[in-house]
Design a protein around this motif. Structure first.
Motif, short mmCIF file in Angstrom:
data_model
loop_
_atom_site.label_atom_id
_atom_site.label_comp_id
_atom_site.label_asym_id
_atom_site.label_seq_id
_atom_site.Cartn_x
_atom_site.Cartn_y
_atom_site.Cartn_z
N SER A 586 0.85 -1.19 0.00
CA SER A 586 0.00 0.00 0.00
C SER A 586 0.88 1.24 0.00
CB SER A 586 -0.92 -0.02 1.23
OG SER A 586 -1.73 1.12 1.27
N TYR A 587 0.97 1.91 -1.15
CA TYR A 587 1.87 3.04 -1.32
C TYR A 587 3.30 2.60 -0.99
CZ TYR A 587 -2.50 5.59 -1.72
OH TYR A 587 -3.74 5.99 -2.11
N ASP A 588 3.90 3.21 0.04
CA ASP A 588 5.29 2.85 0.35
C ASP A 588 5.37 1.87 1.53
OD1 ASP A 588 4.40 4.62 2.25
OD2 ASP A 588 6.35 5.59 2.53
N LYS A 589 4.26 1.20 1.85
CA LYS A 589 4.23 0.31 3.01
C LYS A 589 3.93 -1.13 2.59
CE LYS A 589 4.44 3.74 6.10
NZ LYS A 589 5.57 3.95 7.00
N TYR A 590 4.50 -2.05 3.38
CA TYR A 590 4.16 -3.47 3.27
C TYR A 590 3.40 -3.85 4.54
CZ TYR A 590 7.64 -3.75 -0.47
OH TYR A 590 8.36 -3.57 -1.63
N ILE A 591 2.23 -4.43 4.36
CA ILE A 591 1.45 -4.90 5.51
C ILE A 591 1.51 -6.42 5.50
CG2 ILE A 591 -0.79 -4.86 6.67
CD1 ILE A 591 -1.45 -2.31 5.07
N TYR A 592 2.31 -6.97 6.42
CA TYR A 592 2.53 -8.42 6.48
C TYR A 592 1.58 -9.07 7.50
CZ TYR A 592 6.98 -7.67 4.03
OH TYR A 592 7.96 -7.33 3.11
N PHE A 593 0.88 -10.11 7.06
CA PHE A 593 0.01 -10.87 7.95
C PHE A 593 0.80 -12.09 8.45
CE2 PHE A 593 -2.77 -8.19 5.64
CZ PHE A 593 -3.92 -8.02 6.41
N THR A 594 1.50 -11.90 9.57
CA THR A 594 2.39 -12.95 10.08
C THR A 594 1.69 -13.94 10.99
OG1 THR A 594 3.00 -11.77 12.10
CG2 THR A 594 4.27 -11.25 10.11
N PHE A 595 0.62 -13.51 11.67
CA PHE A 595 -0.01 -14.31 12.73
C PHE A 595 1.07 -14.78 13.72
CE2 PHE A 595 -3.09 -14.41 9.38
CZ PHE A 595 -4.32 -14.43 10.01
N GLY A 596 1.97 -13.85 14.04
CA GLY A 596 3.11 -14.20 14.88
C GLY A 596 3.04 -13.66 16.30
N VAL A 619 -0.61 -8.44 12.37
CA VAL A 619 0.00 -7.66 11.29
C VAL A 619 1.25 -6.92 11.76
CG1 VAL A 619 -0.38 -5.51 10.01
CG2 VAL A 619 -2.03 -7.37 9.84
N ALA A 620 2.24 -6.82 10.86
CA ALA A 620 3.40 -5.94 11.04
C ALA A 620 3.51 -5.06 9.80
CB ALA A 620 4.68 -6.75 11.23
N VAL A 621 3.62 -3.75 10.00
CA VAL A 621 3.73 -2.80 8.90
C VAL A 621 5.20 -2.41 8.73
CG1 VAL A 621 3.07 -0.51 8.04
CG2 VAL A 621 1.41 -1.92 9.28
N ALA A 622 5.69 -2.45 7.47
CA ALA A 622 7.10 -2.15 7.20
C ALA A 622 7.21 -1.23 5.98
CB ALA A 622 7.88 -3.43 6.97
N ARG A 623 8.23 -0.39 6.00
CA ARG A 623 8.48 0.48 4.84
C ARG A 623 9.31 -0.25 3.79
NH1 ARG A 623 7.91 5.89 4.18
NH2 ARG A 623 7.45 6.16 6.39
N SER A 624 10.12 -1.20 4.24
CA SER A 624 10.94 -1.98 3.31
C SER A 624 10.63 -3.46 3.49
CB SER A 624 12.43 -1.72 3.55
OG SER A 624 12.77 -2.00 4.90
N GLN A 625 11.02 -4.26 2.51
CA GLN A 625 10.73 -5.69 2.58
C GLN A 625 11.58 -6.36 3.67
OE1 GLN A 625 10.19 -7.89 -1.15
NE2 GLN A 625 10.56 -5.97 -2.24
N VAL A 626 10.96 -7.32 4.34
CA VAL A 626 11.65 -8.06 5.40
C VAL A 626 12.37 -9.25 4.78
CG1 VAL A 626 11.34 -9.43 7.50
CG2 VAL A 626 9.92 -7.40 7.12
N ASN A 627 13.62 -9.44 5.21
CA ASN A 627 14.39 -10.61 4.79
C ASN A 627 14.08 -11.75 5.76
OD1 ASN A 627 16.19 -12.52 3.96
ND2 ASN A 627 18.03 -11.28 4.29
N TRP A 628 13.06 -12.53 5.45
CA TRP A 628 12.58 -13.55 6.38
C TRP A 628 13.61 -14.65 6.61
CZ3 TRP A 628 8.41 -12.11 8.95
CH2 TRP A 628 7.57 -11.16 8.37
N ASP A 629 14.44 -14.94 5.61
CA ASP A 629 15.46 -15.98 5.77
C ASP A 629 16.43 -15.63 6.90
OD1 ASP A 629 14.37 -17.30 3.66
OD2 ASP A 629 15.81 -16.57 2.18
#
Length: 710
Positions: A586-596, A619-629
Motif C-alpha cells: 500500500s503506497y510505500d508500506k508493506y502490511i505483512y500478515f504474520t499471525f506471529g 500484522v506488522a507494517v514495514a516500509r521496506s521488505q523483510v528478509n525472512w530468511d
C-alpha cells in the motif's frame, strides 16, 4: 494407625461425595505410603480432599500425640486461604483436629494453642521462616495448591526457595503433595519447583477431564437483553461473567444495573477491591438463588461461589490456561461445561475475536497446552538473600554460607550469585566485610524491613491509594490516578459510583453518589493482558487444518459469525499455504500478515518501518521488505528491543529491578528461549514465502487487524 481411625477420616472428608472421585481413588494409596505426589485433575473434581485426607490419615497419630502443627497448606491467594478454611474446618473438627489460617488480614497463629493444620500464602510462609517461628518445627507434610498460577513466576521461585530452606532445617524429608488443574508437562514443574528431586520418586496422579464443552460464539449488542434472556427465558439461575480488565468489569456492571430487575442481582469482583468487599460478594452471590457476577481473573481459581449454571466470556481470555480455568467454574454438578463466548458490539475486530475463541475451544477440546520449559529466574534470589540477612538482625553472613540456600537451583552458579551480592552492595542494600567475604545489612535493607516489603515478590506492592467510605475500606487504585482526580470528582468502584470527599495521605474518602455528575475514569496501567503468541499462531494452523469443517461443527456459531469465518477461511486456503505470509503493498508500506503475535510483529515493524512500530497480533507494517530468511540473526541482534518490550508489558517486582542489568535482561529473554511456540513461529516465518493479497480480498483480511489500511 488403627483401621477405625481410617474409617473416621474417610467419613469426615468423603461423606459428602456419592462415591470417591477417580482422582481420590488414585491418590489415597501412594500418599498414605509416604510418597510425594503431583495431582492433576479438573476443577471441581475433589483434588483438595484427595490431597488432605490421606495426609491427615498418614500423620494422624503424630498430630494427636504432639498436638502441634503437622500439615502446611500453601495456596496462591488470601481468598483461597479463606475459602479452604470454610471447606476443611468442619471435616478436621470431626476427627478432633484444628485448623488455622495466616495471611495479611488474619493470623490464627497468634493464639496460644496452635492449630494442627495451617493454611497460608507463600508470603506469609516467608514471614514464618523469617521469624524462625516454632510452628514450622514439626511440620510433616506440605500441600502446594494451584501451582500453575506460580509456575515460571517470581512468586513460584520464591516458594521453591522457601520450601528448600524449610527442608534444610530438618533431618527427615518432608512429604509434599502438589496439585493443579492445568499443566502441560509435570516434569517441567518438578524442574522449576523441586530441581534436586528424583522425578521417578514422585507419583504423577493424572485424571483427564471427562466433562464435555458446549460453546456458543455470538455477537452481543445489548448486554441487558442477553442476561434477561438467560435468567428469565432460559431458566438459568447463576451466571458468572469474565472480563479481562477492572475497567470493563465496572462498565459492564453499570450497563446491566440500568435494568431494575438485573440491578438487584448484579455483583462485581476483582483483585483491587478490599478483602471485605470481595468476601461479601462471594458470600452473597453464593447464597442467592439467582444472580450475575462480573469478575476478572480473581474468580478463575477455586473459590466457592456455589453452582454456576452458565459461564459468559465477555473478553477473549489471553491464554488456554485462563480459558480452561474460567470455563471450569461452571456446571460442576454436570458433565458438561457451558460457555457463551461474547463478541461485544463495540469490538473492532469481530472476526479476529471469533477466531481467537475458536482457537481456544479447539485447543481445549484437543487438550493441548503450550509447552514452556522452566525459566531461569533471578529476582527472587535478590529478595531471599536480603530476607535471610535481615532475619539474622542484619549481621554479617559468609557469602558461601548464604549461597547454600540457592545451590539447589541449577541456573544459579556461584559466580552469578556473587555478582548479585556485589550489585546489592553498590546500591546500598548490603555492606561487604573487608576480610571475611561476608555481607551484612545496609541502610536500604532496613528500610525494606520497616516497610514490610521484605517478604514479598509481588510487583507494584506499595503503588496504591486506599479508597474508604465511613469505616469500610472499598479497595485500592493505582497511585498514578492522584494526578487526574480531585475532591468533587466521582469514581467507579465496587459496582457503584462514589463522590470524592477528601484526598489525604494516600487515602481517598468517598460516599455513595446520588446522581452522576463528574465521573472520572480510573486508569489501571496493567489492565489489558496480551494474547499469548501461541494462540495467534494456532489460528493460522487452524485455518489450514484439513479438518477445519469438523472443528467448526464442534462449536455453536451465530449465523453471521459462521458465514464470515467460512468466507475468510476459504479465501485464505485458496490462495495462501501454511508456509506463506500474505501481504498488502500500500503506497510505500508493506502490511505483512504474520499471525506471529505482538512481540515479533513489533520488532519487525520497528526495524523495517524507520523506527515507527505499527503492528498488532496479526500484522506488522514495514516500509521496506523483510528478509525472512535472516530472521534468526535479526532477533539475535535486537535483544535489547525485545527486553524493553517485555519490560513494558510486564510488572517487574522491586527485586527484579535491583538485579544487575545483564541478569535482568537474561531473565526477561528466558520467556522467549523457553517458549516452544515462539521458536515454532520463528521457524514458520523463516521458511515461508510472501504472497500478495488480491485487491478485492484486502478489506476482508484487514478486518483481522486493528490497523487501518494505509
Amino acid at each position: 494407625m488403627l483401621p477405625e481411625n481410617y474409617k473416621k477420616i474417610w467419613i469426615a472428608f468423603f461423606d459428602n461425595f456419592d462415591e470417591l472421585r477417580e482422582i481420590q481413588k488414585k491418590a489415597i494409596e501412594p500418599i498414605l505410603s509416604g510418597q510425594n505426589a503431583f495431582i492433576i485433575s479438573a476443577t471441581g473434581s475433589g483434588k483438595t480432599e484427595a490431597a488432605v485426607a490421606p495426609l491427615v490419615a498418614r500423620h494422624f497419630e503424630f498430630a494427636k500425640k504432639n498436638d502441634s502443627p503437622f500439615l502446611l497448606y500453601i495456596t496462591p491467594t488470601r481468598a483461597l486461604v479463606n475459602d479452604l478454611r470454610e471447606r476443611l474446618e468442619v471435616p478436621l473438627g470431626k476427627i478432633g483436629l484444628t485448623l488455622g489460617i495466616k495471611h495479611g488480614d488474619k493470623d490464627d497463629l497468634k493464639k496460644q494453642k496452635k492449630p494442627n493444620v495451617i493454611i497460608t500464602t507463600p508470603e506469609s510462609f516467608d514471614v514464618l521462616l523469617y521469624k524462625k517461628d516454632s510452628v514450622l518445627s514439626q511440620i510433616q507434610a506440605v500441600i502446594f495448591d494451584e501451582l500453575h498460577v506460580l509456575y515460571n513466576t517470581q512468586r513460584g521461585l520464591h516458594l521453591a526457595i522457601l520450601f528448600n530452606r524449610l527442608q534444610a532445617r530438618r533431618e527427615n524429608n518432608i512429604q509434599w503433595v502438589a496439585s493443579s488443574a492445568t499443566i502441560s508437562n509435570v516434569d517441567d514443574y518438578l524442574d522449576f519447583f523441586f530441581p534436586n528431586i528424583d522425578k521417578h520418586s514422585v507419583r504423577k496422579l493424572i485424571v483427564p477431564s471427562e466433562r464435555s464443552l458446549e460453546s456458543l460464539i455470538c455477537p452481543v449488542a445489548d448486554p441487558i437483553k442477553l442476561f434477561k434472556r438467560l435468567l428469565l427465558e432460559r431458566g438459568i439461575n447463576k451466571v458468572l461473567v469474565f472480563t479481562n480488565s477492572r475497567k470493563k468489569c465496572e462498565e459492564l456492571v453499570q450497563i446491566i444495573k440500568i435494568d431494575k430487575e438485573l440491578g438487584e442481582i448484579i455483583y462485581c469482583h476483582y483483585s483491587s477491591l478490599s478483602p471485605e468487599v470481595r468476601v461479601n460478594v462471594e458470600r452473597d452471590f453464593s447464597r442467592n438463588n439467582c444472580g450475575v457476577c462480573v469478575a476478572t481473573s480473581t474468580l478463575e481459581l477455586g473459590i466457592d461461589i456455589g453452582n454456576i449454571d452458565c459461564i459468559v466470556l465477555w473478553d477473549v481470555p489471553p491464554s488456554i490456561e485462563s480459558f480452561l480455568q474460567r470455563v471450569g467454574r461452571g456446571n460442576r454438578r454436570e458433565k458438561t461445561n457451558r460457555v457463551i463466548c461474547v463478541i461485544p458490539g463495540e469490538d473492532r475486530n469481530k472476526i479476529l475475536s471469533a477466531l481467537k475463541f475458536l482457537s481456544l475451544n479447539e485447543l481445549a477440546i484437543r487438550g493441548e497446552l503450550p509447552e514452556k520449559k522452566p525459566y531461569g529466574l533471578f529476582g527472587s534470589i535478590v529478595q531471599q538473600s536480603l530476607n535471610i540477612i535481615a532475619s539474622n538482625n542484619g549481621s554479617f553472613i559468609q557469602r558461601s554460607k548464604l549461597y547454600q540456600n540457592f545451590k539447589f537451583l541449577n541456573h544459579i552458579r556461584e559466580d552469578i550469585f556473587y555478582e548479585i551480592l556485589e550489585g546489592l552492595t553498590e546500591q546500598g542494600y548490603l555492606i561487604k566485610h573487608g576480610f571475611l567475604n561476608s555481607y551484612g545489612a545496609g541502610d536500604k535493607l532496613y528500610e525494606l524491613v520497616d516497610s514490610l516489603n521484605i517478604y514479598s515478590n509481588i510487583s507494584g506492592y506499595n503503588n496504591k491509594i486506599n479508597i474508604k467510605t465511613h469505616n469500610l475500606e472499598l479497595g485500592t487504585i493505582p497511585i498514578e490516578n492522584l494526578k487526574r482526580i480531585k475532591v468533587g470528582d466521582q469514581i467507579l468502584l465496587a459496582g457503584r459510583i462514589w463522590d470524592i470527599l477528601q484526598i489525604k495521605s494516600y487515602i481517598i474518602r468517598v460516599e455513595q453518589a446520588k446522581e452522576i455528575k463528574k465521573l472520572q475514569d480510573i486508569v489501571y496501567t496493567d489492565e489489558y493482558p496480551i494474547a499469548e503468541s501461541y494462540l495467534i499462531d494456532n489460528i493460522w494452523k487452524l485455518i489450514h487444518n484439513e479438518d477445519i469443517r469438523e472443528v467448526l461443527k464442534q462449536v455453536a456459531l451465530h449465523r453471521t459469525i459462521e458465514e464470515s469465518l467460512i468466507n475468510l477461511i476459504n479465501i485464505i486456503n485458496n490462495h495462501f499455504s501454511y508456509l506463506s505470509i500474505p501481504f498488502i503493498k500500500s503506497y510505500d508500506k508493506y502490511i505483512y500478515f504474520t499471525f506471529g503475535g505482538e512481540l515479533i510483529n513489533g520488532l519487525l515493524s520497528f526495524l523495517f518501518n524507520d523506527g515507527c512500530a505499527i503492528y498488532d497480533d496479526v500484522v506488522a507494517v514495514a516500509r521496506s521488505q523483510v528478509n525472512w530468511d535472516n530472521l534468526d540473526n535479526i532477533i539475535k541482534k535486537n535483544k535489547d528491543y525485545l527486553c524493553d518490550k517485555i519490560i513494558k508489558r510486564s510488572q517487574m517486582s522491586l527485586y527484579q529491578k535491583l538485579l544487575p542489568e545483564s541478569l535482568k535482561r537474561e531473565e526477561l529473554l528466558e520467556q522467549l528461549r523457553k517458549d516452544s511456540s515462539w521458536i515454532g513461529i520463528i521457524e514458520r516465518l523463516k521458511h515461508s514465502s510472501c504472497v500478495p493479497i488480491k485487491e478485492n480480498e484486502q478489506d476482508l483480511l484487514m478486518g483481522l487487524s486493528c490497523i487501518e489500511k494505509i
